[in-house]
Design an enzyme around this catalytic site. Structure first.
Site, short mmCIF file in Angstrom:
data_model
loop_
_atom_site.label_atom_id
_atom_site.label_comp_id
_atom_site.label_asym_id
_atom_site.label_seq_id
_atom_site.Cartn_x
_atom_site.Cartn_y
_atom_site.Cartn_z
CB THR A 116 -85.83 -56.63 -19.02
OG1 THR A 116 -85.34 -56.75 -20.35
CG2 THR A 116 -86.30 -55.20 -18.81
CE1 TYR A 149 -90.96 -55.70 -20.29
CE2 TYR A 149 -89.03 -55.56 -21.74
CZ TYR A 149 -89.72 -56.19 -20.71
OH TYR A 149 -89.17 -57.27 -20.10
#
Ligand code: UDP
Length: 328
Positions: free
Chosen positions: A118, A142
């Site tokens: 990501t 995350y």
């Protein structure tokens, strides 16, 4: 004989689109998914095994049964806010799940590994176009968990013969153009489906999280990439590895960012409806701006995001929003 490709998280948003691309290219995508956030309705392009990556024994059985030749690893928890509230869940699921997968892959000599990472690992980069060498500053559990998995994969490549393509993608959006699959999260947290909810009356208004960022209109800027383009990149990454090329990390963006207000305006244009807006405080853990260059993926893989203009993304998302849903 068709090659079996293991797709972890194949019942999720990006994983299901990648499975479709694999299927259309003549591969047999084997979905592994715990269905903790995915939908069995979205598994349409090959066999399905409901397995949690934390279950090492069952994972091994899947490898024995299907003998995959390569892996695409999407399965992960991915909500920034939730990760701040429950970090243990993110570290356990994203890290241990990936470790189990890597261990099993190496044991079965399945060594070509495509990983879904990501842009969030770059953190705040105020008004810079990010490239693969931009210093990383993950700002929530995350993104830290994704960066840790990247490092883990790299270490496996050094000592265990694994080869990888890691994709750091920017904001995935849109839906399959045939409307067979699309974005469906419960609860939904992403901007475009939420604005579409406001259009269709499922929500009264769209909240803008933060209007005091140092951007041209005060709202966050993101680089939106069509999910079908992201899926195509995965196929190119797989072929790259299968040809024997070296391990690589690529950003998948378009080089162009849109503010939250611009996205809302574009939805109003595409749907021909007005959206009621509520200006709110910043959402914890958000970065002000994330925009990427995709020149490396373009140069080496030949990847061009052909459906990623915002009008097209929202048109496809809107069609899915009106016609598609999953119930289980
Ligand atoms: N956002 C917003 N209202 C919402 C959902 C998101 O203003 O209801 C903003 C969010 O703060 C971020 C951008 O829209 O700046 C994209 O958020 P999303 O959750 O879609 O993706 P993220 O960038 O967090 O992965």
């Amino acid at each position: 004989m068709k090659k079996n490709i293991l797709v972890t998280g194949g019942a999720g948003y990006v994983g299901s689109h990648a499975s479709k691309v694999l299927y259309k290219a003549g591969y047999n995508p084997i979905t592994i998914d715990s269905l903790s956030t995915g939908w069995s309705d979205s598994v349409k392009f090959g066999p399905f095994e409901q397995v949690d990556l934390l279950d090492l024994k069952k994972l091994n059985e899947v490898f024995l049964k299907h003998k995959p030749s390569s892996i695409m690893h999407f399965a992960a928890l991915s909500q920034v806010e939730e990760s701040i509230i429950e970090p243990e869940k993110y570290w356990r699921n994203n890290l241990i799940g990936s470790l189990n997968l890597l261990e099993t892959a190496v044991n079965h000599k399945c060594l070509d590994f495509v990983f879904s990472s990501t842009c969030a690992i770059y953190g705040d980069q105020d008004s810079v176009i990010i490239n693969e060498n931009t210093p990383q500053k993950p700002k929530n559990p995350y993104s830290s968990s994704k960066r840790a998995v990247e490092e883990m994969i790299h270490h496996y490549s050094i000592s265990k013969g694994l080869k990888y393509v890691i994709f750091r993608y920017f904001n995935v959006a849109g839906a399959d153009t045939d409307c067979e699959i699309g974005e469906f999260h419960n609860p939904e947290t992403h901007l475009i489906p939420l604005v579409l909810d406001a259009v269709s009356g499922k929500r009264q208004h769209i909240k803008i999280f933060g209007t005091d960022y140092k951007t041209f209109d005060g709202t966050c800027i993101r680089d939106y990439v069509h999910v079908s383009d992201i899926a195509e990149a995965h196929l190119l990454g797989l072929k790259w590895l299968n040809r024997g090329e070296a391990s690589r990390v690529y950003n998948l963006g378009t080089g162009h960012g849109f503010s939250v207000r611009e996205v809302i305006k574009c939805v109003e244009k595409v749907t021909n409806e007005n959206v009621s807006v509520l200006e709110c405080n910043r959402r914890f853990g958000d970065c002000s701006q994330l925009v990427s260059s995709s020149s490396l993926a373009n140069k080496e893989l030949g990847w061009t995001p052909i459906r990623s203009n915002l009008d097209q993304i929202i048109t496809d998302a809107w069609r899915w929003h009106q016609n598609g849903f999953y119930s289980k």
